[in-house]
Enzyme design. Structure first.
Site, short mmCIF file in Angstrom:
data_model
loop_
_atom_site.label_atom_id
_atom_site.label_comp_id
_atom_site.label_asym_id
_atom_site.label_seq_id
_atom_site.Cartn_x
_atom_site.Cartn_y
_atom_site.Cartn_z
N MET A 156 0.85 -1.19 0.00
CA MET A 156 0.00 0.00 0.00
C MET A 156 0.89 1.23 0.00
O MET A 156 1.75 1.38 0.88
CB MET A 156 -0.92 0.00 1.22
CG MET A 156 -1.91 -1.15 1.24
SD MET A 156 -2.90 -1.21 2.75
CE MET A 156 -1.74 -2.04 3.88
N VAL A 157 0.68 2.11 -0.95
CA VAL A 157 1.51 3.31 -1.08
C VAL A 157 1.44 4.13 0.21
O VAL A 157 0.36 4.51 0.66
CB VAL A 157 1.05 4.16 -2.28
CG1 VAL A 157 1.83 5.47 -2.32
CG2 VAL A 157 1.23 3.39 -3.58
N GLN A 188 8.28 -4.40 -2.95
CA GLN A 188 7.62 -4.20 -4.25
C GLN A 188 8.14 -2.96 -4.96
O GLN A 188 8.31 -1.89 -4.36
CB GLN A 188 6.11 -4.05 -4.08
CG GLN A 188 5.41 -4.01 -5.44
CD GLN A 188 3.92 -3.73 -5.36
OE1 GLN A 188 3.50 -2.62 -5.05
NE2 GLN A 188 3.11 -4.74 -5.65
N CYS A 192 -1.15 -1.47 -10.11
CA CYS A 192 -1.60 -0.12 -9.76
C CYS A 192 -2.40 0.48 -10.91
O CYS A 192 -1.90 0.58 -12.04
CB CYS A 192 -0.40 0.77 -9.44
SG CYS A 192 -0.90 2.44 -8.95
N LYS A 235 2.49 -9.05 -8.95
CA LYS A 235 1.11 -8.80 -8.52
C LYS A 235 0.36 -8.17 -9.68
O LYS A 235 0.77 -7.11 -10.20
CB LYS A 235 1.08 -7.88 -7.30
CG LYS A 235 -0.30 -7.76 -6.66
CD LYS A 235 -0.20 -7.04 -5.32
CE LYS A 235 -1.55 -7.06 -4.59
NZ LYS A 235 -2.60 -6.32 -5.29
N HIS A 251 -5.04 -9.77 -8.02
CA HIS A 251 -6.13 -8.92 -7.54
C HIS A 251 -7.30 -9.13 -8.49
O HIS A 251 -7.18 -8.87 -9.69
CB HIS A 251 -5.68 -7.45 -7.55
CG HIS A 251 -6.65 -6.52 -6.91
ND1 HIS A 251 -6.25 -5.35 -6.31
CD2 HIS A 251 -8.00 -6.57 -6.76
CE1 HIS A 251 -7.31 -4.72 -5.83
NE2 HIS A 251 -8.38 -5.45 -6.09
N ASN A 255 -6.38 -11.67 -3.85
CA ASN A 255 -6.56 -10.32 -3.31
C ASN A 255 -7.93 -9.80 -3.73
O ASN A 255 -8.28 -9.83 -4.90
CB ASN A 255 -5.46 -9.42 -3.85
CG ASN A 255 -5.45 -8.03 -3.22
OD1 ASN A 255 -4.81 -7.13 -3.74
ND2 ASN A 255 -6.14 -7.82 -2.12
N GLY A 256 -8.71 -9.35 -2.73
CA GLY A 256 -10.01 -8.75 -3.02
C GLY A 256 -11.17 -9.41 -2.31
O GLY A 256 -11.22 -10.62 -2.17
N ASN A 257 -12.12 -8.58 -1.81
CA ASN A 257 -13.34 -9.05 -1.15
C ASN A 257 -13.09 -9.69 0.21
O ASN A 257 -13.82 -10.58 0.61
CB ASN A 257 -14.11 -10.06 -2.01
CG ASN A 257 -14.75 -9.43 -3.23
OD1 ASN A 257 -14.60 -8.23 -3.46
ND2 ASN A 257 -15.45 -10.23 -4.01
#
Length: 351
Positions: free
Chosen positions: A42-43, A95, A124, A163, A191, A224-226
């Protein structure tokens, strides 16, 4: 029919290469402890103090924030500000975003002795990634991605992870993932959203596509997700067959997500986080972003303004004591003002 060393069919050689790569990849993942619960990149948000906080509460592997490979290579100040780690910060995946194989490798070589793997960000979806030509905006340039991954896989001392985001077309997504696997990727995080699904309300992630990718590949695949709870995470692994699941935004809201504690004490978590920032200092903007996420349901508009204008950690600690002493959260403030403050100071993670 037999073949000499110089006469094996190319398809056979590719299959053998993929098989050998798969065995090494699974052995690599086992050596990391076969992590299931993972802090996503996460940035400006998956920095060292936050990673250490998450590791206390069930997270078994962490990614660093996305690092810009060219700036990381060229600017010492950027390296010192955006990449810090310590002995207990393992296993760790660093990353990078990149669009030049040589720069990617040279940047990664600066951290390869301080991590367990290097990850290429191909997910991204933000405008800055489009402008800089990296992240999900490389996903139509398979030749460049193949060179990025294969060059790094051949030259780095640690494995290369990737990713990605999915395409609308499942078959194309599978072909894309297979290309990355053949190039030398050891672990692929998927993702389950497209490049167009972004922002505060990106829509649901597609676990069916993630499962299709996992079934098509031989290397470890992560989902990744939900995922909003430990139950979601367990269901995701069961449904997709992936070896691990990444959480980003929901982990910011609840660093204890993987401990089955849906309503943790956010004041106590913030206190732990602030203590970690004293031991491992980071930019004040990063700290402010985390506190907004943790306290946004506890603060009045005036308290949000205090946090927004705080110039020292001590001022944030004073606000924490104020929140501690409150009998109950204040929800009767003007919601428009509250939402404007949250939008200004809460970072929505692109991953």
């Amino acid at each position: 029919m037999s073949y000499s060393a110089c006469s094996y069919p190319s398809a056979f050689l590719v299959d053998i290469t993929v098989l050998m790569g798969s065995q090494r990849a699974h052995e690599h993942y086992k050596q990391l402890g076969s992590p299931k619960w993972i802090c996503a990149p996460m940035v400006d948000q998956s920095e060292l103090p936050f990673r250490l906080l998450c590791r206390r509460y069930g997270v078994q592997l962490c990614y660093t924030p996305m690092l810009h490979s060219r700036i990381f290579l060229e600017e010492e100040k950027y390296r010192k500000t955006h990449f810090t780690t310590c002995e207990t910060d393992r296993p760790l995946v660093v990353q990078f975003c990149a669009n030049d194989p040589d720069i990617f490798v040279r940047a990664a070589q600066l951290v390869q002795h301080q991590c367990d793997a290097v990850d290429l960000n191909l997910g991204c979806p933000q405008h800055i990634a489009k402008k800089g030509y990296y992240g999900a905006f490389l996903q139509d340039n398979w030749e460049l991605i193949e060179r990025l991954v294969s060059t790094a896989a051949n030259k780095l001392l640690v494995p290369v992870w990737c990713k990605i985001r999915i395409f609308d077309d499942v078959k194309r997504t599978i072909e894309y993932a297979r290309m990355i696997e053949r190039a030398g990727c050891h672990v692929l995080a998927v993702h389950g959203r497209t490049r167009e699904q972004k922002g505060k309300e990106p829509g649901p992630a597609n676990w069916d596509t993630i499962r299709a990718v996992r079934e098509a590949l031989s290397i470890p695949v992560l989902a990744n997700g939900n995922v909003s709870s430990l139950q979601d995470a367990k269901h995701c692994l069961e449904y997709t067959g992936c070896l691990g699941v990444l959480s980003a935004t929901r982990l910011l809201d609840n660093p204890k997500l993987f401990t089955n504690d849906p309503t943790p004490d956010k004041i106590t978590l913030a206190q732990e986080y602030l203590e970690l920032t004293k031991q491992y200092p980071v930019e004040l903007t990063m700290i402010r972003g985390h506190l907004f996420r943790l306290w946004r349901q506890l603060m009045s508009t005036s308290q949000m303004q205090k946090l927004a204008t705080a110039s020292r950690v001590q001022e944030m600690e004073q606000l924490m004591q104020e929140l501690k002493s409150q009998q109950a959260p204040k929800y009767n403030e003007n919601e428009t003002v509250r939402n404007e403050l949250k939008t200004s100071y809460v970072h929505y993670c692109p991953e």
